[in-house]
Design a protein around this motif. Structure first.
Motif, short mmCIF file in Angstrom:
data_model
loop_
_atom_site.label_atom_id
_atom_site.label_comp_id
_atom_site.label_asym_id
_atom_site.label_seq_id
_atom_site.Cartn_x
_atom_site.Cartn_y
_atom_site.Cartn_z
N TRP A 32 30.37 42.85 30.33
CA TRP A 32 31.50 41.98 30.09
C TRP A 32 32.24 41.67 31.38
O TRP A 32 32.74 40.56 31.58
CB TRP A 32 32.45 42.55 29.05
N TRP A 33 32.33 42.66 32.29
CA TRP A 33 33.11 42.44 33.49
C TRP A 33 32.40 41.51 34.49
O TRP A 33 33.04 40.69 35.13
CB TRP A 33 33.49 43.76 34.17
N LEU A 131 51.45 44.27 33.88
CA LEU A 131 52.17 44.55 35.12
C LEU A 131 52.35 43.28 35.95
O LEU A 131 52.79 43.35 37.11
CB LEU A 131 51.39 45.60 35.94
N GLY A 132 51.99 42.13 35.37
CA GLY A 132 52.12 40.87 36.09
C GLY A 132 51.04 40.64 37.13
O GLY A 132 51.23 39.87 38.07
N LEU A 133 49.89 41.30 36.96
CA LEU A 133 48.78 41.20 37.91
C LEU A 133 47.55 40.66 37.21
O LEU A 133 47.43 40.70 36.00
CB LEU A 133 48.48 42.58 38.53
N GLU A 134 46.59 40.18 38.00
CA GLU A 134 45.34 39.66 37.48
C GLU A 134 44.19 40.44 38.09
O GLU A 134 44.06 40.49 39.32
CB GLU A 134 45.18 38.18 37.82
N LEU A 135 43.37 41.07 37.25
CA LEU A 135 42.19 41.78 37.77
C LEU A 135 41.22 40.78 38.38
O LEU A 135 40.67 41.00 39.46
CB LEU A 135 41.52 42.57 36.65
N PHE A 136 40.99 39.67 37.69
CA PHE A 136 40.15 38.59 38.20
C PHE A 136 41.05 37.42 38.62
O PHE A 136 42.12 37.23 38.04
CB PHE A 136 39.16 38.13 37.13
N PRO A 137 40.63 36.65 39.60
CA PRO A 137 41.47 35.52 40.05
C PRO A 137 41.66 34.52 38.92
O PRO A 137 40.76 34.26 38.13
CB PRO A 137 40.67 34.92 41.20
N SER A 138 42.86 33.97 38.84
CA SER A 138 43.15 32.99 37.79
C SER A 138 43.10 31.55 38.30
O SER A 138 43.00 30.62 37.50
CB SER A 138 44.52 33.26 37.17
N THR A 139 43.15 31.37 39.60
CA THR A 139 43.05 30.04 40.20
C THR A 139 42.17 30.12 41.44
O THR A 139 42.00 31.18 42.03
CB THR A 139 44.43 29.48 40.61
N MET A 140 41.64 28.97 41.84
CA MET A 140 40.80 28.91 43.03
C MET A 140 41.59 29.29 44.29
O MET A 140 41.02 29.76 45.27
CB MET A 140 40.21 27.51 43.17
N PHE A 175 33.31 49.94 39.31
CA PHE A 175 34.39 50.31 40.22
C PHE A 175 34.40 49.45 41.47
O PHE A 175 35.37 49.45 42.22
CB PHE A 175 34.28 51.79 40.59
N GLN A 176 33.31 48.68 41.70
CA GLN A 176 33.27 47.77 42.83
C GLN A 176 34.35 46.69 42.69
O GLN A 176 34.90 46.21 43.69
CB GLN A 176 31.89 47.09 42.92
N ILE A 177 34.63 46.30 41.44
CA ILE A 177 35.68 45.29 41.21
C ILE A 177 37.02 45.82 41.72
O ILE A 177 37.78 45.13 42.39
CB ILE A 177 35.78 44.95 39.72
#
Length: 266
Positions: A32-33, A131-140, A175-177
């Motif tokens: 999934w990740w 926490l107001g953070l994004e694990l994956f980018p949300s914009t380019m 864990f590489q992410i």
């Protein structure tokens, strides 16, 4: 322009020993990740250009792939003798942000148990979002991509091949992410153990023993001095969870589950 066209027309220089994608057809990511990572890139309008990199990834044209805090670098053999250098950058979280993330993860037993067992919780993104953070980018704008090739499109096929192999590396080690975002596996797990009060101490007389001899108790905290080892020593996942308010014939369900967990651990 004529020289560039000649190089592109004859195709890439085939190499031996490159990194080949395990997938031979269809989708490359398997978890999934890693699927989420590719979905995010496709949502930026990269879908068509990403597809151009699949053949490079499957043919082993990527010679080397390195991941460090904020930056992934792929060396990709194209049609010219000198391999191209493809870079994908992302902003790492600050030490203060990681401190908040670690406290949140440690405070939720299920997340901590899964991570300490080497698994990626299904809704891990929610912890970051709260926490107001994004694990994956949300914009380019949160990603930077560049390649030393003459192709002006982003991503070029060299960057696209690097993206696919990066996704596969996430399959192998989720864990590489987190390492890309600034916290490697050892640092994160050490912090979670410390925050949950389960920091492992290695006895002096076993410090030189090979890891292969301790696989059965690698995640187990040592028992208190003078106390014989009990069932809890071989069921760390159960001990990370909050006590379950269930009993069967007066016996806590957690104790009934321990034999099964010990068999799995063995």
């Amino acid at each position: 322009m004529t020289e560039q066209w000649k190089f592109e027309a004859r195709g890439p220089i085939r190499v031996e020993g490159g990194i080949k994608a395990r997938s031979k057809r269809g989708a490359i990511p398997q978890t999934w990740w890693s699927e989420r990572f590719i979905e995010v890139l496709e949502s930026f309008g990269m879908g068509g250009r990403l597809q151009r990199g699949k053949s490079y990834a499957r043919a082993g044209q990527v010679l080397n792939l390195t991941l460090s805090t904020s930056v992934v670098v792929g060396l990709v053999q194209g049609s010219r003798p000198e391999p191209y250098r493809a870079r994908i950058g992302i902003k790492a979280f600050s030490p203060q942000q990681w401190a908040h993330i670690e406290r949140e993860l440690a405070g939720q037993a299920l997340y901590a148990a899964k991570l300490l067992a080497g698994e990626m919780p299904l809704d891990l993104e929610r912890v970051f979002a709260e926490l107001g953070l994004e694990l994956f980018p949300s914009t380019m704008r949160e990603l930077t991509m560049d390649c030393s090739c003459p192709d002006w499109e982003i991503p070029c096929k060299h960057l696209a091949a690097t993206c696919y192999l990066l996704a596969e590396s996430f399959d192998e080690d989720p864990f590489q992410i987190l390492a890309w975002r600034g916290r490697n596996r050892e640092e994160l797990l050490d912090r979670l153990r410390a925050l949950r009060g389960t920091q492992q101490v290695v006895p002096a007389d076993t410090a030189d023993d090979p890891l292969s001899g301790h696989l059965h108790d690698f995640w187990t905290s040592p028992p208190p001095a003078g106390t014989p080892e009990g069932p809890a020593a071989s069921t760390p996942a159960l001990d990370e969870l909050e006590p379950l308010p269930l009993e069967v014939d007066g016996v806590p369900v957690t104790d009934l589950l321990r034999p099964a967990y010990r068999r799995f651990a063995g």
